[in-house]
Write a protein that holds these residues in place. Structure first.
Motif, PDB file in Angstrom:
ATOM      1  N   ALA A 181      52.285  17.185 -13.570  1.00  0.00           N
ATOM      2  CA  ALA A 181      51.651  18.150 -14.326  1.00  0.00           C
ATOM      3  C   ALA A 181      52.309  19.425 -14.699  1.00  0.00           C
ATOM      4  N   TYR A 182      52.773  20.437 -15.338  1.00  0.00           N
ATOM      5  CA  TYR A 182      53.315  21.297 -15.900  1.00  0.00           C
ATOM      6  C   TYR A 182      52.549  22.555 -16.524  1.00  0.00           C
ATOM      7  N   SER A 183      53.551  23.645 -16.049  1.00  0.00           N
ATOM      8  CA  SER A 183      52.828  24.450 -17.364  1.00  0.00           C
ATOM      9  C   SER A 183      53.398  23.987 -18.509  1.00  0.00           C
ATOM     10  N   TRP A 184      53.223  25.218 -19.152  1.00  0.00           N
ATOM     11  CA  TRP A 184      53.980  25.138 -21.316  1.00  0.00           C
ATOM     12  C   TRP A 184      55.292  25.397 -20.732  1.00  0.00           C
ATOM     13  N   SER A 223      46.587  17.103 -12.390  1.00  0.00           N
ATOM     14  CA  SER A 223      46.647  18.409 -14.253  1.00  0.00           C
ATOM     15  C   SER A 223      45.517  18.582 -14.301  1.00  0.00           C
ATOM     16  N   TYR A 224      45.527  19.982 -15.245  1.00  0.00           N
ATOM     17  CA  TYR A 224      44.387  21.191 -14.482  1.00  0.00           C
ATOM     18  C   TYR A 224      42.928  20.782 -15.596  1.00  0.00           C
ATOM     19  N   MET A 225      43.310  19.904 -16.802  1.00  0.00           N
ATOM     20  CA  MET A 225      42.677  18.873 -17.481  1.00  0.00           C
ATOM     21  C   MET A 225      43.234  17.732 -17.692  1.00  0.00           C
ATOM     22  N   PHE A 280      44.892  16.380 -27.469  1.00  0.00           N
ATOM     23  CA  PHE A 280      43.696  15.996 -26.608  1.00  0.00           C
ATOM     24  C   PHE A 280      43.683  14.429 -26.765  1.00  0.00           C
ATOM     25  N   GLU A 281      43.556  14.066 -25.939  1.00  0.00           N
ATOM     26  CA  GLU A 281      43.249  12.494 -25.741  1.00  0.00           C
ATOM     27  C   GLU A 281      42.244  11.845 -26.019  1.00  0.00           C
ATOM     28  N   ARG A 294      48.381  23.955 -15.527  1.00  0.00           N
ATOM     29  CA  ARG A 294      49.560  22.570 -15.068  1.00  0.00           C
ATOM     30  C   ARG A 294      48.595  20.953 -15.629  1.00  0.00           C
ATOM     31  N   TYR A 295      49.516  20.918 -16.901  1.00  0.00           N
ATOM     32  CA  TYR A 295      48.756  19.761 -17.899  1.00  0.00           C
ATOM     33  C   TYR A 295      49.549  18.181 -17.616  1.00  0.00           C
TER      34      TYR A 295
END
Length: 305
Positions: A181-184, A223-225, A280-281, A294-295
């Protein structure tokens, strides 16, 4: 005379050994003496996550088995004099002194013992001076990864320095969702370092293919979300109140890219700073989100590029 000069030039060129430099990810440094690649991560994290990041990059936490490893580490770390004195490295199975003072419980005047709770482990660190010591694994420290050149992963089918890519033949692209999970900005750099890029949807068919990949991927707990995955879209920050315009990493508008459907109620710019794009999954459509959070993220590589 011409023949004599020509002969000397041949001998001279053969006498100079060729300096061969090998290629891996663009964020790893090659050391010819050890025939290995190294990467120093200056972002601090615990030992377990450090090990996971190295593995995701096709490497391992560097085990300092030679003087060359220590010299390479020192050359990289001396550029950051403000960082901690310790850096996570791999376990060499040897005994080392602790870098931390141990708590002492006194039972009586005659006897002392050092106490360490059973759930706390010690892991290997290397100091700025090149000494290997022990440090509590849950501390946050920089870390260094290493991979031998003959073990550095390269996917010939997709043309990427990595593993785990899935080729979708009707699209002509390879895709991967790393277990990170990373920032953009971090996600953008990570995909590029492999020779890929953040995913950009160019058609309904590609949307459908990427949606299926997201749905079969285990959610990332850090992950944040975890139902959203960073994609290759971003909007310039508006300073005059004008509407935001999301563009791809190739400087196309979303409409020009070929797929422009947003998830329900999106983009909604919650908090006024959701200037990065994700998928969106649930339905595979576009969403706006904060760039710093982070996502999970999706890398893409066109097979023929």
């Amino acid at each position: 005379m011409k023949q004599f000069v020509f002969f000397i030039l041949i001998v001279s060129s053969q006498a100079i050994p060729r300096r061969v430099s090998k290629t891996y990810r663009n964020d790893y440094t090659y050391n010819r003496k050890s025939d290995a690649f190294y990467k120093l991560h200056i972002e601090a994290t615990d030992q377990q996550k450090a090990s996971r990041v190295c593995q995701e990059e096709g490497a391992v936490l560097m085990i300092p088995t030679s003087h060359i490893d220590i010299v390479q580490f020192h050359e990289m770390y001396k550029q950051f004099p403000d960082l901690d004195n310790y850096v996570w490295v791999g376990d060499d199975k040897a005994q080392h002194e602790s870098a931390e003072e141990q708590a002492i419980i006194v039972y009586d005047e005659e006897e002392t013992t050092r106490y360490s709770p059973p759930w706390i482990r010690d892991c290997n660190v290397v100091t700025r001076h090149g000494d290997v010591e022990k440090y509590t694994c849950t501390n946050s420290l920089p870390f260094i990864c290493k991979v031998d050149a003959n073990q550095a992963p390269y996917d010939d089918a997709c043309g990427v320095y990595g593993f785990g890519y899935e080729y979708v033949s009707n699209i002509g692209s390879c895709y991967k969702i790393p277990r990170l999970a990373y920032s953009w900005n971090q996600a953008y750099a990570e995909c590029r370092s492999q020779g890929a890029h953040l995913v950009v949807l160019n058609s309904k068919a590609e949307h459908d293919a990427v949606l299926q990949i997201m749905k079969k991927t285990r959610l990332l707990p850090d992950s944040y979300m975890p139902y959203y995955y960073i994609a290759g879209y971003r909007a310039a920050v508006s300073t005059d109140g004008s509407p935001r315009v999301f563009k791809t990493i190739f400087n196309q508008t979303i409409a020009e890219a070929g797929y422009s459907k947003w998830a329900d109620t999106e983009p909604n710019n919650v908090g006024g700073n959701e200037n990065c794009g994700s998928l969106f999954e649930g339905d595979g459509n576009l969403n706006d989100q904060e760039c710093a959070k982070r996502y999970g993220f999706i890398c893409e590589k066109e097979k023929n590029s």
